[in-house]
Design an enzyme around this catalytic site. Sequence first.
Site, mmCIF file in Angstrom:
data_model
loop_
_atom_site.group_PDB
_atom_site.id
_atom_site.type_symbol
_atom_site.label_atom_id
_atom_site.label_comp_id
_atom_site.label_asym_id
_atom_site.label_seq_id
_atom_site.Cartn_x
_atom_site.Cartn_y
_atom_site.Cartn_z
ATOM 1 N N GLU A 147 -5.330 -4.967 10.674
ATOM 2 C CA GLU A 147 -4.319 -3.932 10.848
ATOM 3 C C GLU A 147 -4.604 -3.149 12.121
ATOM 4 O OE1 GLU A 147 -2.310 -2.855 6.863
ATOM 5 O OE2 GLU A 147 -4.034 -1.549 7.151
ATOM 6 N N SER A 179 3.470 -2.288 10.331
ATOM 7 C CA SER A 179 4.913 -2.362 10.598
ATOM 8 C C SER A 179 5.541 -3.707 10.205
ATOM 9 C CB SER A 179 5.213 -2.038 12.068
ATOM 10 O OG SER A 179 4.834 -0.703 12.362
ATOM 11 N N GLU A 189 -6.870 4.644 7.843
ATOM 12 C CA GLU A 189 -6.660 6.061 7.506
ATOM 13 C C GLU A 189 -7.883 6.636 6.790
ATOM 14 O OE1 GLU A 189 -2.851 5.491 5.598
ATOM 15 O OE2 GLU A 189 -2.020 4.928 7.538
ATOM 16 N N GLY A 218 2.678 2.111 10.824
ATOM 17 C CA GLY A 218 3.673 3.171 10.703
ATOM 18 C C GLY A 218 4.407 3.500 11.980
ATOM 19 N N HIS A 257 -9.493 1.076 4.959
ATOM 20 C CA HIS A 257 -8.229 1.257 5.677
ATOM 21 C C HIS A 257 -8.459 2.229 6.840
ATOM 22 C CE1 HIS A 257 -4.142 2.503 6.582
ATOM 23 N NE2 HIS A 257 -3.739 1.404 5.991
ATOM 24 N N ASN A 316 0.860 -1.177 0.000
ATOM 25 C CA ASN A 316 0.000 0.000 0.000
ATOM 26 C C ASN A 316 0.898 1.230 0.000
ATOM 27 O OD1 ASN A 316 -1.796 2.056 0.556
ATOM 28 N ND2 ASN A 316 -2.333 1.329 2.614
ATOM 29 N N GLY A 342 4.868 1.261 4.529
ATOM 30 C CA GLY A 342 6.180 1.888 4.327
ATOM 31 C C GLY A 342 7.191 0.997 3.626
ATOM 32 N N LYS A 391 0.018 4.228 -0.238
ATOM 33 C CA LYS A 391 -0.655 5.399 0.351
ATOM 34 C C LYS A 391 -0.444 6.606 -0.568
ATOM 35 C CE LYS A 391 -0.244 3.165 4.785
ATOM 36 N NZ LYS A 391 -0.087 3.264 6.239
HETATM 37 P P1 PGA Z 1 2.941 0.192 7.605
HETATM 38 O O1 PGA Z 1 1.449 0.417 7.041
HETATM 39 O O2 PGA Z 1 3.451 -1.089 6.989
HETATM 40 O O3 PGA Z 1 3.697 1.416 7.113
HETATM 41 O O4 PGA Z 1 2.849 0.116 9.084
HETATM 42 C C1 PGA Z 1 0.568 -0.669 6.894
HETATM 43 C C2 PGA Z 1 -0.731 -0.209 6.309
HETATM 44 O O5 PGA Z 1 -1.249 0.848 6.701
HETATM 45 O O6 PGA Z 1 -1.289 -0.896 5.432
#
Ligand code: PGA
Length: 247
Positions: A164, A210, A96, A170, A94, A12, A232, A14
């Site tokens: 998640e 993460s 977010e 993150g 998601h 992803n 990330g 983002k």
């Molecule tokens: P992250 O994000 O691997 O940067 O923690 C995961 C996600 O939001 O799908």
Amino acid sequence: MHMTRRALVAGNWKMNGTKAALAELAALQAAMGRPECDVLLCPPATLVGAMAAQAGNIMVGGQDCHAAASGAHTGDIAAEMLADAGASAVILGHSERRADHFETSELVALKTQAAWRAGLLAVVCVGETETQRQTGAALETVGAQLAASLPDGATAANLVVAYEPVWAIGTGLVPTLADIGEMHAFMRGQLTNRFGSKIAQGVRLLYGGSVKAANAAEIFGVNDVDGALVGGASLKAADFAPIIAAA
Ligand code: PGA
């Protein structure tokens, strides 16, 4: 990992990446060779078409879609438009989107129906906040999100669920392997109650939050974990390829 479910490693991006970032797609293809799992990359919508045109055996997906197929919805993108651009999947719900755009589980269910209408694989995200985890409400929270975010009609081919935990996204924080295993077994049970054992056994459950090359193998070793949704660490081929290799 499971004998019959084919693992899926999804990236992803983002709100990251311009055309220059397509070089990472080529680098990833070179680094991963022929992977033993399915690989999905979800770039910003502006890059879906260009990425899909050169993605080869990598699936390309969107990060959100509108529930409607077309209409007066400024700034939104229909599932049919993602499919037309070459996408075969879409991330929905998601955290977010739930936090920044006030998306409810009921809206996520409508978006999931839209994804299926357009022939896309829906990657539906659920996960508890840090407070919900600390107060012992993680399972209850995820159970309620699952019940309301998934419409009837799920199959092993049209649905992937990503667990998640919001506090793990993150942050570098990851639940214990026991906690991941508990949640994934719980989700499998919820899917079994709702859709029956045959479908529930086929739906892939991803862990996200993460995930890095350093922890991917141990997470993939947990029962009922069928892959990962990676933020990330999906941006650079050098970080993402080892996660694919671990699956
Ligand atoms: P992250 O994000 O691997 O940067 O923690 C995961 C996600 O939001 O799908």
